[in-house]
Design an enzyme around this catalytic site. Structure first.
Site, PDB file in Angstrom:
ATOM      1  N   GLY A 274       0.781  -1.375   0.101  1.00  0.00           N
ATOM      2  CA  GLY A 274       0.011  -0.051  -0.109  1.00  0.00           C
ATOM      3  C   GLY A 274       0.893   1.181  -0.046  1.00  0.00           C
ATOM      4  O   GLY A 274       0.583   2.063  -0.657  1.00  0.00           O
TER       5      GLY A 274
ATOM      6  N   ARG B 103      -0.583   2.389  -3.433  1.00  0.00           N
ATOM      7  CA  ARG B 103      -2.165   2.315  -3.396  1.00  0.00           C
ATOM      8  C   ARG B 103      -2.694   3.642  -3.921  1.00  0.00           C
ATOM      9  O   ARG B 103      -3.699   3.512  -4.641  1.00  0.00           O
ATOM     10  CB  ARG B 103      -2.207   2.744  -1.896  1.00  0.00           C
ATOM     11  CG  ARG B 103      -3.962   2.641  -1.301  1.00  0.00           C
ATOM     12  CD  ARG B 103      -4.041   2.685  -0.031  1.00  0.00           C
ATOM     13  NE  ARG B 103      -3.674   1.609   0.896  1.00  0.00           N
ATOM     14  CZ  ARG B 103      -4.354   0.428   1.218  1.00  0.00           C
ATOM     15  NH1 ARG B 103      -5.783   0.431   0.587  1.00  0.00           N
ATOM     16  NH2 ARG B 103      -4.027  -0.449   1.734  1.00  0.00           N
TER      17      ARG B 103
ATOM     18  N   GLU C  27       0.640 -13.410   1.680  1.00  0.00           N
ATOM     19  CA  GLU C  27      -0.385 -13.204   0.668  1.00  0.00           C
ATOM     20  C   GLU C  27       0.319 -13.920  -0.493  1.00  0.00           C
ATOM     21  O   GLU C  27      -0.222 -14.777  -1.157  1.00  0.00           O
ATOM     22  CB  GLU C  27      -0.562 -11.556   0.284  1.00  0.00           C
ATOM     23  CG  GLU C  27      -1.748 -11.200   1.002  1.00  0.00           C
ATOM     24  CD  GLU C  27      -1.968  -9.858   0.394  1.00  0.00           C
ATOM     25  OE1 GLU C  27      -2.397  -8.791   1.316  1.00  0.00           O
ATOM     26  OE2 GLU C  27      -1.704  -9.393  -0.750  1.00  0.00           O
TER      27      GLU C  27
END
Length: 162
Positions: free
Chosen positions: A22, A26, A88
């Site tokens: 982010g 982002r 992730e």
């Protein structure tokens, strides 16, 4: 493989899962990509929440990865500094192997060979993780090397916030 692929398609809730750091992307590249995907009617899982340093990934986030047909991973210079991004990525690569999930890497202002070989800014990030999460680092490095082998987009240059 055909039966696991067809059952995977039936379970897919999202067309695309976006994985990104982010702080790096982002408000520029990732924001533009998200808008373009949504404007074209694509169901995208986009994590709006920011995890605090050291916080574990929400199980719902890992479930969203499994429930996606495609994962787009935006590999930026600080991607590997985030334990949550690496967790992730490990899950994404597991889904690629187990369920034939499509994985599209975007090398955002980073050299793909640095991803494959854990060089550049990534070397320092992995060295720091060895201190705090030694058991996880080998799994993360393997996922990082694996995604570095995939064909993807190599983005260089500057994107404005507009």
């Amino acid at each position: 493989m055909a039966s696991s692929s067809s059952s995977f398609r039936q379970l897919a809730k999202y067309q695309v899962f976006l994985s990104f750091r982010g702080e790096d992307t982002r408000h520029n590249f990732t924001g533009h990509l998200l808008k373009a995907l949504k404007d074209n009617g694509i169901a995208v899982f986009f994590d709006e929440e920011r995890l605090e340093k050291g916080e574990e990934l929400n199980p719902a986030l890992l479930k969203a990865i499994s429930a996606s047909k495609i994962s787009i991973v935006i590999l930026s210079k600080d991607y590997a500094s985030s334990k949550s991004c690496l967790t992730e990525l490990a899950k994404i690569m597991e889904c690629k192997r187990a369920m034939a999930q499509i994985v599209l890497p975007i090398f955002y202002h980073v050299d793909p060979s640095d991803v494959r070989k854990h060089g550049g800014s990534f070397k320092e990030s992995f060295e720091e993780h060895v201190i705090n999460k030694p058991d996880e680092v080998e799994r993360w490095k393997a996922a990082f090397a694996e995604i570095g082998q995939l064909k993807g987009w190599h983005i260089v240059g500057h994107f404005s916030d507009r």
